[in-house]
Design a protein around this motif. Structure first.
Motif: not given
Length: 200
Positions: A108-109, A22-26, A98-106, A34-38
């Protein structure tokens, strides 16, 4: 209700505060989404905790543990799932550019976080062997759910606090480098956890 909440808290803290799946996924979701993903990951983990409490209260967990074949299948499925999540995090870490939006890389739902918790044999054993000791003589579903509320509360406070400390407060850090490190380290940790769980 004769729940021993005062005794449960010290027994819970080492489990809730130690780094795990859980820690790793969070950490990964907090960085990628961001906070929404958290909060999505926390929600899935919380649902997993409540699922364990419900299954224990209904006696399902005891049946699974008492049936070697069922427990073996669950253990295999949990190990395979955590391995898959670990590999996905490592792949995401390697693909970080550097060219990849961070939000697209994870990816975990809520469902994936829930499955990671529900399929974790250590979580089942923790609820069966530890939590059951503090649910009182009746040990009804409501007692286990009440203890699960304490578990979710402690887990949420800790993971939100550590996320803000390690992720959200790291304003000077390069987000791409941070993302790569968190995903690679997190993926390796998930693989280690899953292998360790499989050999126990």
């Amino acid at each position: 209700m004769d729940i021993n909440a005062a005794g449960f808290l010290p027994a819970l803290l080492p489990v809730a505060l130690s780094p795990g799946a859980s820690f790793t996924l969070v950490m990964s979701r907090a960085l990628g989404g961001g906070r929404r993903g958290l909060y999505k990951t926390l929600a899935g983990t919380a649902l997993g905790i409540f699922t364990h409490a419900l299954l224990l209260g209904l006696g399902v967990s005891a049946v699974i543990i008492a049936t070697p074949a069922m427990y073996g299948v669950l253990k295999f499925a949990g190990t395979a799932y955590l391995l898959w999540l670990g590999v996905m995090l490592i792949v995401n870490g390697i693909k970080t550019r550097h060219t990849t939006p961070l939000a697209q890389l994870t990816s975990v739902s809520v469902k994936q976080a829930w499955l990671a918790n529900v399929l974790n044999p250590k979580a089942i054993m923790f609820y069966l062997t530890v939590v059951s000791q503090f649910a009182g003589q009746e040990g009804g579903v409501s007692h286990f759910l009440a203890l699960a509320c304490i578990h979710v509360g402690v887990m949420s406070i800790w993971l939100i606090a550590i996320s803000h400390l390690l992720i959200f407060s790291a304003k000077k850090a390069n987000p791409v480098v941070l993302k790569k490190v968190v995903n690679l380290a997190g993926g390796l940790l998930l693989i280690i956890f899953s292998v360790h769980s499989a050999t126990q």
